[in-house]
Design a protein around this motif. Structure first.
Motif, PDB file in Angstrom:
ATOM      1  N   GLY A  15      54.013  43.700  46.594  1.00 15.27           N
ATOM      2  CA  GLY A  15      53.621  44.202  45.200  1.00 15.27           C
ATOM      3  C   GLY A  15      53.591  43.257  44.314  1.00 15.27           C
ATOM      4  O   GLY A  15      52.892  43.479  43.368  1.00 15.27           O
ATOM      5  N   ARG A  16      53.661  41.847  44.768  1.00 14.74           N
ATOM      6  CA  ARG A  16      53.673  40.845  43.499  1.00 14.74           C
ATOM      7  C   ARG A  16      51.996  40.393  43.585  1.00 14.74           C
ATOM      8  O   ARG A  16      51.744  40.075  42.390  1.00 14.74           O
ATOM      9  CB  ARG A  16      54.570  39.685  43.944  1.00 14.74           C
ATOM     10  CG  ARG A  16      55.948  39.819  43.775  1.00 14.74           C
ATOM     11  CD  ARG A  16      56.670  38.653  43.941  1.00 14.74           C
ATOM     12  NE  ARG A  16      56.609  37.626  42.674  1.00 14.74           N
ATOM     13  CZ  ARG A  16      56.845  36.450  42.785  1.00 14.74           C
ATOM     14  NH1 ARG A  16      57.480  35.974  44.082  1.00 14.74           N
ATOM     15  NH2 ARG A  16      56.794  35.715  41.730  1.00 14.74           N
ATOM     16  N   TRP A  17      51.156  40.568  44.475  1.00 14.00           N
ATOM     17  CA  TRP A  17      50.034  40.089  44.353  1.00 14.00           C
ATOM     18  C   TRP A  17      48.871  41.237  44.898  1.00 14.00           C
ATOM     19  O   TRP A  17      47.983  41.108  45.507  1.00 14.00           O
ATOM     20  CB  TRP A  17      49.598  38.716  45.601  1.00 14.00           C
ATOM     21  CG  TRP A  17      51.008  38.229  45.447  1.00 14.00           C
ATOM     22  CD1 TRP A  17      51.820  37.726  46.595  1.00 14.00           C
ATOM     23  CD2 TRP A  17      51.433  37.194  44.386  1.00 14.00           C
ATOM     24  NE1 TRP A  17      52.626  36.853  46.144  1.00 14.00           N
ATOM     25  CE2 TRP A  17      52.584  36.596  44.733  1.00 14.00           C
ATOM     26  CE3 TRP A  17      50.874  37.068  42.838  1.00 14.00           C
ATOM     27  CZ2 TRP A  17      53.210  35.779  44.003  1.00 14.00           C
ATOM     28  CZ3 TRP A  17      51.652  36.178  42.209  1.00 14.00           C
ATOM     29  CH2 TRP A  17      52.805  35.661  42.622  1.00 14.00           C
ATOM     30  N   LEU A  18      49.165  42.545  44.473  1.00 12.74           N
ATOM     31  CA  LEU A  18      48.182  43.572  44.960  1.00 12.74           C
ATOM     32  C   LEU A  18      46.955  43.554  44.160  1.00 12.74           C
ATOM     33  O   LEU A  18      46.113  44.048  44.589  1.00 12.74           O
ATOM     34  CB  LEU A  18      49.131  44.888  44.208  1.00 12.74           C
ATOM     35  CG  LEU A  18      49.747  45.579  45.494  1.00 12.74           C
ATOM     36  CD1 LEU A  18      50.409  47.051  44.976  1.00 12.74           C
ATOM     37  CD2 LEU A  18      48.585  45.768  46.600  1.00 12.74           C
ATOM     38  N   ASP A  19      46.847  43.008  42.969  1.00 12.98           N
ATOM     39  CA  ASP A  19      45.782  43.046  42.093  1.00 12.98           C
ATOM     40  C   ASP A  19      44.951  41.630  42.625  1.00 12.98           C
ATOM     41  O   ASP A  19      45.646  40.575  42.539  1.00 12.98           O
ATOM     42  CB  ASP A  19      45.815  42.879  40.459  1.00 12.98           C
ATOM     43  CG  ASP A  19      46.525  44.143  39.866  1.00 12.98           C
ATOM     44  OD1 ASP A  19      46.024  45.048  40.835  1.00 12.98           O
ATOM     45  OD2 ASP A  19      47.157  44.379  39.090  1.00 12.98           O
ATOM     46  N   ALA A  20      43.810  41.906  42.740  1.00 13.16           N
ATOM     47  CA  ALA A  20      42.876  40.499  43.256  1.00 13.16           C
ATOM     48  C   ALA A  20      42.954  39.307  42.360  1.00 13.16           C
ATOM     49  O   ALA A  20      43.202  38.145  42.704  1.00 13.16           O
ATOM     50  CB  ALA A  20      41.638  40.938  43.493  1.00 13.16           C
ATOM     51  N   PRO A  21      42.950  39.462  40.880  1.00 10.34           N
ATOM     52  CA  PRO A  21      43.073  38.262  40.309  1.00 10.34           C
ATOM     53  C   PRO A  21      44.344  37.487  40.430  1.00 10.34           C
ATOM     54  O   PRO A  21      44.363  36.378  40.700  1.00 10.34           O
ATOM     55  CB  PRO A  21      42.803  38.865  38.861  1.00 10.34           C
ATOM     56  CG  PRO A  21      41.912  39.939  39.065  1.00 10.34           C
ATOM     57  CD  PRO A  21      42.620  40.507  40.188  1.00 10.34           C
TER      58      PRO A  21
END
Ligand code: PMM
Length: 278
Positions: A15-21
């Motif tokens: 859940g910590r790195w779900l957004d690409a940026p």
């Protein structure tokens, strides 16, 4: 190898790195901490995890791979799907990390062979939902060795260059906590198989069990994943000393230092070899 799990549910960083940026920035940070390459995965393989579909996996990993490759970072893709591996390679991934060692998708070996990329073949028996029902071994080290050899033979049979094969004993995959320790005590045996060896102990549950404490009401409490870092670095030292090529970790800084310590010590132990190289 630094880890970026682009998943909502990985045990270690879900859940910590779900957004690409965010994931791309985290990959850049891992390299700044000392990682030589970054492993991007879109599907959790924690015990009990169910599979996601291939389109969702691609949606998660491809933008992150593209973003990190654009930063000049060496990227590997952590996938069991040949189609994801192929598109990741097209997006610039230089290594395929298949935790199923080519056993999940029959097309995986051919993709790696055609692309000429290195491929990690991990010891694997079954998908995560059921893998902990497959922890019986007659002789743990011998059985893993034999099963890995079958995976290597399949890869070579499909045209993979043996020099491009990296083996991984698969800590935590169809292995109990106790079995993980036995594997770690025999890393030299796996190095002796003649391929590069990858070891991935980072933050795994068996470290949480080893370091468990007691709650105020007397219950045993596992050490949480983000407080297993010092033990992870200790295992990096052991793996490097045993001759492993790579460790896969969530926080590379201490492991990168540990690798440098072992390399320096080895130079002391084998001065003649180093002198000849200089
Ligand atoms: N473990 C996980 C994911 N990918 N890849 C390799 N080669 N070996 C492993 O042991 C391995 C892996 C699961 O851990 P994570 O959820 O922290 O990524």
């Amino acid at each position: 190898m630094g880890v970026v799990n682009v998943t909502p549910d990985s045990f270690s960083d879900g859940g910590r790195w779900l957004d690409a940026p965010d994931a791309i920035q985290h990959g850049v940070d891992l390299v700044a901490q000392g990682a030589d390459l970054v492993d991007i995965g879109g599907e959790s393989t924690r015990p009990g995890a169910t599979r996601i579909d291939g389109d969702e996996e691609l949606r998660r990993v491809i933008p992150v791979i593209r973003g990190l490759v654009a930063e000049g970072i060496t990227v590997s893709v952590d996938t069991m799907r040949a189609s994801t591996a192929r598109q990741a390679i097209d997006a610039g991934a230089l290594l395929v990390n298949d935790v199923s060692g080519g056993r999940s998708d029959p097309d995986m070996m051919a993709i790696a062979a055609r692309a000429g990329t290195p491929i990690v073949l991990m010891h694997w028996r079954e998908h995560s939902a059921a893998m902990q029902n497959h922890t019986h071994y007659d002789d743990l080290v011998e059985d893993i060795t034999r099963e890995l050899t079958v995976q290597v033979d399949a890869a070579v049979g499909a045209g993979v260059d043996p020099g491009q094969i990296i083996l991984d004993p698969g800590l935590g995959f169809s292995k109990t906590g106790e079995q993980n320790w036995t594997v770690l005590a025999h890393l030299e045996t796996f190095v002796g198989l003649g391929h590069r060896l990858l070891v991935a102990a980072s933050r795994k549950r068996f470290l949480g069990e080893l370091l468990a404490g007691t709650s105020p009401d007397g219950e045993e409490q596992l050490r949480p994943p983000d407080r297993r870092e010092d033990a992870t670095a200790a295992i990096t030292t052991i793996a490097a000393a045993a001759g492993a090529w790579c460790v896969r970790v969530h926080e590379p800084s201490a492991s990168a230092d540990a690798v440098r310590v072992v390399a320096r010590l080895e130079r002391e132990l084998t001065p003649q070899v180093w002198k000849e190289a200089e």
